[in-house]
Design a protein around this motif. Structure first.
Motif, short mmCIF file in Angstrom:
data_model
loop_
_atom_site.label_atom_id
_atom_site.label_comp_id
_atom_site.label_asym_id
_atom_site.label_seq_id
_atom_site.Cartn_x
_atom_site.Cartn_y
_atom_site.Cartn_z
N PHE A 1 0.69 -1.00 -0.13
CA PHE A 1 -0.06 -0.10 -0.22
C PHE A 1 1.17 1.27 -0.21
O PHE A 1 0.26 2.65 0.06
CB PHE A 1 -1.03 0.21 0.93
N TYR A 2 2.08 0.79 -0.14
CA TYR A 2 3.06 2.30 0.12
C TYR A 2 3.01 3.00 -1.45
O TYR A 2 2.37 2.44 -1.70
CB TYR A 2 4.51 2.20 -0.08
N GLY A 3 2.33 4.49 -1.19
CA GLY A 3 2.17 4.85 -2.20
C GLY A 3 0.80 5.25 -2.63
O GLY A 3 0.01 6.53 -3.56
N MET A 4 0.46 4.35 -2.15
CA MET A 4 -1.23 4.42 -1.89
C MET A 4 -1.83 5.33 -1.03
O MET A 4 -3.42 5.87 -1.89
CB MET A 4 -1.88 2.43 -2.76
N TYR A 5 -1.39 5.20 0.16
CA TYR A 5 -2.89 5.51 0.71
C TYR A 5 -1.32 6.65 2.00
O TYR A 5 -0.35 6.32 1.40
CB TYR A 5 -3.17 4.59 2.47
N THR B 1 0.82 8.49 5.10
CA THR B 1 1.34 8.09 6.25
C THR B 1 0.47 7.31 7.41
O THR B 1 0.82 6.54 7.71
CB THR B 1 2.37 8.91 6.55
N ASN B 2 -0.33 8.85 7.24
CA ASN B 2 -1.20 8.53 8.55
C ASN B 2 -2.03 6.90 8.47
O ASN B 2 -2.43 6.61 8.75
CB ASN B 2 -2.16 9.46 9.27
N VAL B 3 -2.23 7.00 7.37
CA VAL B 3 -3.41 5.70 6.68
C VAL B 3 -2.51 4.19 7.14
O VAL B 3 -2.99 3.58 8.16
CB VAL B 3 -4.45 6.16 5.61
N LEU B 4 -1.62 4.60 5.95
CA LEU B 4 -0.63 3.56 6.37
C LEU B 4 -0.51 2.88 7.94
O LEU B 4 -0.40 2.59 8.53
CB LEU B 4 0.53 3.37 5.67
N LEU B 5 -0.25 4.03 9.03
CA LEU B 5 0.19 3.72 10.02
C LEU B 5 -1.30 3.44 11.10
O LEU B 5 -0.57 2.02 11.60
CB LEU B 5 0.83 5.00 10.76
N SER B 6 -2.13 4.07 10.76
CA SER B 6 -2.93 3.71 11.18
C SER B 6 -3.27 2.29 11.48
O SER B 6 -3.77 1.02 11.60
CB SER B 6 -4.64 4.63 10.76
N LEU B 7 -3.46 1.64 9.36
CA LEU B 7 -3.23 0.17 8.68
C LEU B 7 -3.04 -1.21 9.98
O LEU B 7 -2.86 -1.97 10.21
CB LEU B 7 -3.54 0.16 7.96
N PHE B 8 -1.73 -0.16 9.95
CA PHE B 8 -0.56 -0.91 10.61
C PHE B 8 -0.55 -1.58 12.00
O PHE B 8 -1.23 -2.47 12.41
CB PHE B 8 1.07 -0.74 10.38
N LEU B 9 -1.54 0.27 12.93
CA LEU B 9 -1.76 -0.22 13.84
C LEU B 9 -2.80 -1.86 14.25
O LEU B 9 -2.73 -2.64 14.96
CB LEU B 9 -1.51 0.56 14.93
N SER B 10 -3.53 -1.35 14.00
CA SER B 10 -4.88 -1.70 14.17
C SER B 10 -5.06 -3.20 13.27
O SER B 10 -5.16 -4.37 14.28
CB SER B 10 -5.94 -1.57 13.46
N THR B 11 -4.19 -3.38 12.57
CA THR B 11 -4.02 -5.20 12.33
C THR B 11 -2.93 -6.10 13.20
O THR B 11 -3.36 -6.96 14.45
CB THR B 11 -3.19 -4.96 10.54
N TYR B 12 -1.57 -4.96 13.28
CA TYR B 12 -0.60 -5.16 14.27
C TYR B 12 -1.50 -5.90 16.07
O TYR B 12 -1.30 -7.04 16.58
CB TYR B 12 0.18 -4.85 14.83
N VAL B 13 -2.65 -4.88 16.80
CA VAL B 13 -3.10 -4.93 17.93
C VAL B 13 -3.67 -6.83 17.73
O VAL B 13 -3.82 -6.98 18.46
CB VAL B 13 -3.20 -4.16 18.13
N ILE B 14 -4.52 -6.68 16.81
CA ILE B 14 -5.49 -7.97 16.53
C ILE B 14 -4.60 -9.06 17.07
O ILE B 14 -4.74 -9.56 17.25
CB ILE B 14 -6.57 -7.30 15.19
#
Length: 234
Positions: free
Chosen positions: A182-186, A188-201
């Motif tokens: 997803f780099y370049g598609m969204y 940086t804040n969206v990528l970070l949010s996606l990473f954190l939510s996925t990793y927490v789960i």
């Protein structure tokens, strides 16, 4: 309701992987790994709201693939754990290629499945590459770190090597997949949010499976896990 369904699915999957191991030995864990890798890559296409976050499905199944390699590492050794990773990677590749062929077929005018299959399995090379890189890197790291910690702790503190190896490997997996896909598609804040939510789960899944490793080790040491020889005799 999503949280209730999610926890119900987590409990079901943890019990199921133990059943696979108890009934079929390490071959059951190989089969479980293949199922997890394939189905997780299908489920990840679905977005849901979970714990107040936007997340994808597939995290439970994918998380239990790390549980499978940890059980193999603990009870059967590094070679058997790496074999599960080899098999999972190869079958994931076969699934992508075979379904690409399936999508190429011109559907019958009465067909109702082609459009849905194309959406699910029509992965772009970038997403497919991200999935392969993330799986291989994280799974091999999980096996390596598990045995490193096992040597350092002199075979003590199973909870430590199970959780640390899995959680670090899950961070590697999530970071590689989100970054490559997803780099370049969204932004940086969206990528970070996606990473954190996925990793927490994934972290919750890793924390919740510790008791499974202890029970699997107990069964193995008590001789309750079937071997290849037992199946050959029967």
């Amino acid at each position: 309701m999503n949280e209730i369904i999610w926890f119900s699915m987590l409990i079901f999957c943890l019990i199921s992987i133990l059943a696979c191991y108890r009934l079929f030995g390490k071959q059951g864990l190989y089969a479980w790994t293949v199922m997890c890798v394939i189905l997780a890559n299908i489920q990840v296409m679905k977005l849901i709201s979970l714990f107040g976050m936007t997340a994808t499905l597939g995290n439970i199944l994918y998380g239990t693939s790390f549980l499978a390699t940890d059980i193999l590492s603990e009870n059967h050794g590094k070679k058997d754990a790496n074999l599960a990773v080899h098999i999972g990677f190869f079958m994931l590749l076969m699934m992508v290629v075979v379904m690409k062929f399936a999508i190429l077929f011109i559907p019958n005018p009465h067909d109702m499945a082609h459009e849905a299959l194309s959406k699910i399995f029509g992965l772009t090379p970038r997403v497919a590459g991200a999935s392969f890189c993330a799986y291989a890197s994280s799974q091999y790291h999980d096996v390596w770190m598990f045995h490193l910690l096992k040597d350092k702790t002199h075979d003590k503190h199973l909870w430590l090597r199970n959780n640390v190896s899995t959680m670090v490997s899950q961070a590697i997996d999530t970071g590689i997949f989100v970054g490559v896909a997803f780099y370049g598609m969204y932004p940086t804040n969206v990528l970070l949010s996606l990473f954190l939510s996925t990793y927490v789960i994934k972290w919750i899944v890793a924390l919740g499976d510790t008791w499974c490793v202890y029970l699997a080790r107990k069964w193995f040491r008590e001789g309750k896990i079937r071997t290849e020889a037992e199946y050959i005799v029967r």
